[in-house]
Every structure is written in structure tokens, then in C-alpha cells.
Design a protein around this motif. Structure first.
Motif, PDB file in Angstrom:
ATOM      1  N   GLN A  20       0.843  -1.198   0.000  1.00  0.00           N
ATOM      2  CA  GLN A  20       0.000   0.000   0.000  1.00  0.00           C
ATOM      3  C   GLN A  20       0.878   1.247   0.000  1.00  0.00           C
ATOM      4  O   GLN A  20       0.648   2.182  -0.763  1.00  0.00           O
ATOM      5  N   GLU A  32      -2.656  -4.869   0.124  1.00  0.00           N
ATOM      6  CA  GLU A  32      -3.529  -3.696  -0.018  1.00  0.00           C
ATOM      7  C   GLU A  32      -2.970  -2.711  -1.063  1.00  0.00           C
ATOM      8  O   GLU A  32      -2.802  -1.527  -0.777  1.00  0.00           O
ATOM      9  N   THR A  53      -4.170  -1.140  -3.505  1.00  0.00           N
ATOM     10  CA  THR A  53      -5.017  -0.017  -3.928  1.00  0.00           C
ATOM     11  C   THR A  53      -5.528   0.790  -2.738  1.00  0.00           C
ATOM     12  O   THR A  53      -6.334   1.693  -2.904  1.00  0.00           O
ATOM     13  N   GLY A  54      -5.047   0.456  -1.538  1.00  0.00           N
ATOM     14  CA  GLY A  54      -5.590   1.059  -0.321  1.00  0.00           C
ATOM     15  C   GLY A  54      -5.473   2.565  -0.243  1.00  0.00           C
ATOM     16  O   GLY A  54      -6.308   3.219   0.387  1.00  0.00           O
ATOM     17  N   SER A  68     -10.531   5.822  -6.964  1.00  0.00           N
ATOM     18  CA  SER A  68     -11.191   4.769  -7.733  1.00  0.00           C
ATOM     19  C   SER A  68     -10.558   4.565  -9.106  1.00  0.00           C
ATOM     20  O   SER A  68     -10.329   3.426  -9.535  1.00  0.00           O
ATOM     21  N   SER A 112      -7.159   2.993  -8.683  1.00  0.00           N
ATOM     22  CA  SER A 112      -7.329   1.624  -8.191  1.00  0.00           C
ATOM     23  C   SER A 112      -7.659   0.679  -9.336  1.00  0.00           C
ATOM     24  O   SER A 112      -7.086  -0.414  -9.448  1.00  0.00           O
ATOM     25  N   THR A 167      -6.460  -7.993   0.786  1.00  0.00           N
ATOM     26  CA  THR A 167      -7.320  -6.830   0.594  1.00  0.00           C
ATOM     27  C   THR A 167      -8.534  -6.908   1.514  1.00  0.00           C
ATOM     28  O   THR A 167      -8.949  -7.991   1.939  1.00  0.00           O
ATOM     29  N   HIS A 168      -9.078  -5.748   1.826  1.00  0.00           N
ATOM     30  CA  HIS A 168     -10.357  -5.669   2.540  1.00  0.00           C
ATOM     31  C   HIS A 168     -11.436  -5.129   1.609  1.00  0.00           C
ATOM     32  O   HIS A 168     -12.576  -4.920   2.017  1.00  0.00           O
ATOM     33  N   ASP A 169     -11.064  -4.909   0.341  1.00  0.00           N
ATOM     34  CA  ASP A 169     -11.937  -4.260  -0.631  1.00  0.00           C
ATOM     35  C   ASP A 169     -12.592  -5.294  -1.551  1.00  0.00           C
ATOM     36  O   ASP A 169     -11.900  -6.049  -2.232  1.00  0.00           O
ATOM     37  N   LYS A 170     -13.911  -5.312  -1.588  1.00  0.00           N
ATOM     38  CA  LYS A 170     -14.625  -6.319  -2.380  1.00  0.00           C
ATOM     39  C   LYS A 170     -14.335  -6.165  -3.875  1.00  0.00           C
ATOM     40  O   LYS A 170     -14.187  -7.158  -4.593  1.00  0.00           O
ATOM     41  N   LYS A 171     -14.252  -4.934  -4.345  1.00  0.00           N
ATOM     42  CA  LYS A 171     -13.978  -4.694  -5.764  1.00  0.00           C
ATOM     43  C   LYS A 171     -12.628  -5.289  -6.155  1.00  0.00           C
ATOM     44  O   LYS A 171     -12.487  -5.896  -7.224  1.00  0.00           O
ATOM     45  N   SER A 172     -11.654  -5.161  -5.280  1.00  0.00           N
ATOM     46  CA  SER A 172     -10.341  -5.752  -5.541  1.00  0.00           C
ATOM     47  C   SER A 172     -10.414  -7.272  -5.477  1.00  0.00           C
ATOM     48  O   SER A 172      -9.815  -7.976  -6.296  1.00  0.00           O
TER      49      SER A 172
END
Length: 253
Positions: free
Chosen positions: A95, A173, A175-176, A180, A183, A204-209
């Protein structure tokens, strides 16, 4: 077709002493990582996501257990052996963008490449090819990181991670810290690399990723709590999104 196992971890334990309390971060965990997979590691804060990634890459050492990486138990290596092994087999994207700000993007990449291959002409050619693949033109890769956008810096970081043809790229992470648009650009680069055979593990914690992965590993209390196989990423695949939503709900995410 049966996939080859690149990394196989068995009975993995990682704990820390905090005063009189022993905190176990990774708890007797078993996991296999396969060639050409885009493996996603998810879980709530403190579940052990980054710790697991650092153990599998040899950046951190387990208290017990084994990690067979390309037929070698990296848990038995000393620090010097691990450094050489990582340099030859692993690429890293974080990140935080760890580029040297007084050097151009290209020179940052060359510095890493020349640690493994002292043929500068060959490394420069490979770097130019990778910069082209991540849509960074010559006018940009000749600039320092403080002269370009965060997204361009992160894409340059991916070029640096890929310059030595690593067996696997570890991304924590990535793209943290990006907006947008940037990312999406970074995720597109990682997806393209994977489509061309590059193995990737991404925390990641991001669903899109997470949608970019073909395999989702969900951690809870230092153990694998669940797993979802999604197959290769395709744009505008609503079924994929629904499968991930259902899985994450089951995991209590």
C-alpha cells in the motif's frame, strides 16, 4: 487440469509476546498456493492476513510449522538465504509505495533488476516492455515519483515487482491509498499479469479488488474460515459479484 502447488504451508504458527500475554496471530494453519492462481486473502482486522502473506514470502518467520516454496523449506533458511531466495522468486507491492523519490521510476526498477541480472541492456529492455504494458510512457518513467500521480507510482511499483520474472507477486492492499480511477488501473495491471501466467497473492479488505481473484481465502482468528473459487475474472459478470457477496455474508464480513 490439475494445478501445480507452488507453496505448501503446514501447521503454521505465528505468535507474539505482549507483556505477560501470548498472542497467536496464525494458529496451526495449512494452505496450498497454486501456480498461476490469483489468490485473495480476506478477513476482518487482526485476522492475520498480512502476517500470513509475510510468512509465505519469507519476510517473516513462523514460530513453528513448514513452508515448502519451490521444493525448499524456507522456514529452515537463515536471513541471508531468505534474502537471496526472495530476490529470485518473489515480487512485492505494498500500500505504501516504497520508491526512492530522488530516482526516476525507471532507475527504481533497474536498481531491483540489476540485483539479479547484471546484463543492463537486457534489464532495460524488459523494463521498457513492462512500462508499456502498464501504460506508462517514456516521458513519465523518466520522472521522479514526486512528479507523477500515486497511481503511476503504484504501477511503477508493479513493474519493479515483476522485473525479475518472480515465481509469485505478493501484494498487500495495493489499492488502499488510491482513488477509484487509479485503483482500477492498478487492478487491471495485476489482472493482465495473472492472465499471462503470473501467480499473485493479494491481501485486501476491498470487495472490488477481491473480485479480481480466482480464489478467495477468508481468515478468522488466524485460521482459514472459508474458501471460495470464482474462476478467472471477467468484466460485467454479475454472477461473480453475487457469489462473492453471498460468501462474505456467510463469513460474517
Amino acid at each position: 487440469m490439475k494445478k501445480n502447488i507452488m507453496i505448501s504451508a503446514k501447521n503454521l504458527v505465528k505468535s507474539f509476546n505482549s507483556g505477560d500475554t501470548k498472542q497467536t496471530i496464525i494458529n496451526n494453519l495449512d494452505i496450498d498456493i497454486y501456480d498461476e492462481d490469483f489468490t485473495i486473502i480476506m478477513g476482518s482486522s487482526g485476522a492475520g492476513k498480512s502476517t500470513l502473506m509475510y510468512l509465505l514470502s519469507g519476510m517473516d518467520k513462523a514460530n513453528s510449522g513448514s513452508i515448502i516454496f519451490k521444493d525448499k523449506d524456507i522456514c529452515k533458511m537463515n536471513n541471508d538465504e531468505l534474502a537471496i531466495f526472495r530476490r529470485r522468486n518473489c515480487g512485492f507491492v505494498f500500500q505504501q509505495i516504497y520508491l526512492l523519490d530522488k530516482m526516476s521510476l525507471m532507475d527504481n526498477v533497474l536498481t531491483s533488476g540489476l540485483l539479479v541480472n547484471n546484463n543492463k541492456k537486457e534489464i532495460v529492455g524488459k523494463a521498457k516492455e513492462l512500462f508499456e504494458r502498464v501504460n506508462i510512457p517514456e516521458i513519465t518513467y523518466k520522472k521522479n515519483m514526486n512528479q507523477v500521480s500515486g497511481g503511476e507510482c503504484q504501477r511503477a511499483g508493479i513493474v519493479r515487482a515483476a522485473i525479475n520474472n518472480p515465481s509469485i507477486i505478493f501484494a498487500d492492499e495495493p489499492t488502499g491509498a488510491l482513488n477509484s480511477e487509479n485503483s482500477n488501473a492498478v487492478l487491471d495491471v495485476l489482472t493482465n499479469l495473472n492472465n499471462n501466467g503470473q501467480s499473485i497473492i493479494m491481501v485486501t479488505h476491498d470487495k472490488k479488488s477481491a473480485l479480481r481473484g480466482n480464489r478467495i481465502i477468508y481468515l478468522k482468528d488466524g485460521k482459514i474460515f472459508g474458501e471460495l473459487k470464482l474462476g478467472k475474472y471477467e468484466t460485467n459478470d454479475n454472477t461473480r459479484n453475487e457469489k462473492l457477496d453471498k460468501f462474505l455474508k456467510e463469513m460474517g464480513w
